[in-house]
Design an enzyme around this catalytic site. Structure first.
Site, PDB file in Angstrom:
ATOM      1  N   CYS A   1       0.828  -1.213   0.000  1.00  7.83           N
ATOM      2  CA  CYS A   1       0.000   0.000   0.000  1.00  7.83           C
ATOM      3  C   CYS A   1       0.859   1.258   0.000  1.00  7.83           C
ATOM      4  CB  CYS A   1      -0.899   0.025   1.228  1.00  7.83           C
ATOM      5  SG  CYS A   1      -2.060  -1.313   1.347  1.00  7.83           S
ATOM      6  N   THR A   2       1.943   1.209   0.748  1.00  4.97           N
ATOM      7  CA  THR A   2       2.826   2.373   0.825  1.00  4.97           C
ATOM      8  C   THR A   2       3.357   2.731  -0.561  1.00  4.97           C
ATOM      9  OG1 THR A   2       3.426   1.835   3.101  1.00  4.97           O
ATOM     10  CG2 THR A   2       4.944   3.259   1.883  1.00  4.97           C
TER      11      THR A   2
END
Length: 213
Positions: free
Chosen positions: A46-47
């Protein structure tokens, strides 16, 4: 919860986010929108995804697209995570992240798939047009990061085919030739709509230069 389908109205909602309270349809206004979900804050894939999206801000803006992410963690967690994203991805997150701790939006958009996880949301993407209709969806498992250049390519296709009587072939990208929709058969209409001409490989397979280039 009924699965959302293409052509359905995107469910409206009011929910907290990293940038304040979001009233979704009002926030979208007359823009196109991309709503995409994330399993949780402080997760590695996600980062990188949120960093990639932030770096594409100008590309989304020139297509009149607003981007909004979702994670089931609260606002305070989002704000800390955004600092990490900015630091590790060398960018500035410039779009809201919905704080869906009560899973209200996740339920509306059917983002929790119990056979995959009973708690984490899958990686879904919804492309929504200015009429608030869902025009494209796709879903990845939690372990597989999305290709945001593909999202932009799909938006280019949706916006082109919305206003011209064409469809886009396999692996098409902006500037490539397109195909004429089979419903247009009248020679005068073809001549009017496609002044650059076309190549009829088969009666149903007619290739023409992209009309808005």
């Amino acid at each position: 919860m009924t699965t959302l389908r293409l052509g359905d109205t995107a469910p409206d909602f009011i929910q907290e986010s990293s940038t304040g309270l979001i009233h979704f349809h009002k926030w979208l206004g007359d823009s196109w929108g991309v709503l995409f979900s994330h399993p949780a804050d402080y997760t590695p894939v996600c980062t990188t995804e949120l960093g990639a999206t932030a770096k594409l801000a100008d590309e989304f803006k020139k297509r009149n697209v607003k981007v909004i992410a979702l994670s089931i963690d609260p606002v305070a967690s989002h704000l800390g995570w955004i600092k990490d994203i900015n630091e590790t991805q060398s960018t500035e997150v410039n779009f809201p992240i919905l704080a869906d701790a009560d899973k209200k939006v996740s339920t509306l958009y059917d983002l929790i798939h119990p056979n995959a996880s009973t708690t984490a949301t899958v990686r879904s993407v919804f492309v929504i047009d200015p009429a608030k209709k869902i025009r494209l969806t796709f879903t990845y498992p939690a372990s597989t990061g999305r290709n945001f250049n593909e999202i932009l390519r799909a938006i280019d296709s949706l916006q082109l085919t919305e206003y011209y009587s064409v469809a886009t072939p396999a692996d098409w990208k902006d500037g490539d030739d397109v195909v004429i929709v089979p419903s247009i058969v009248d020679p005068e209409v073809l001549k009017s709509k496609f002044p650059k001409g076309f190549n009829a490989i088969k009666p149903y397979l007619r290739i023409t230069p992209q009309p808005n280039k």
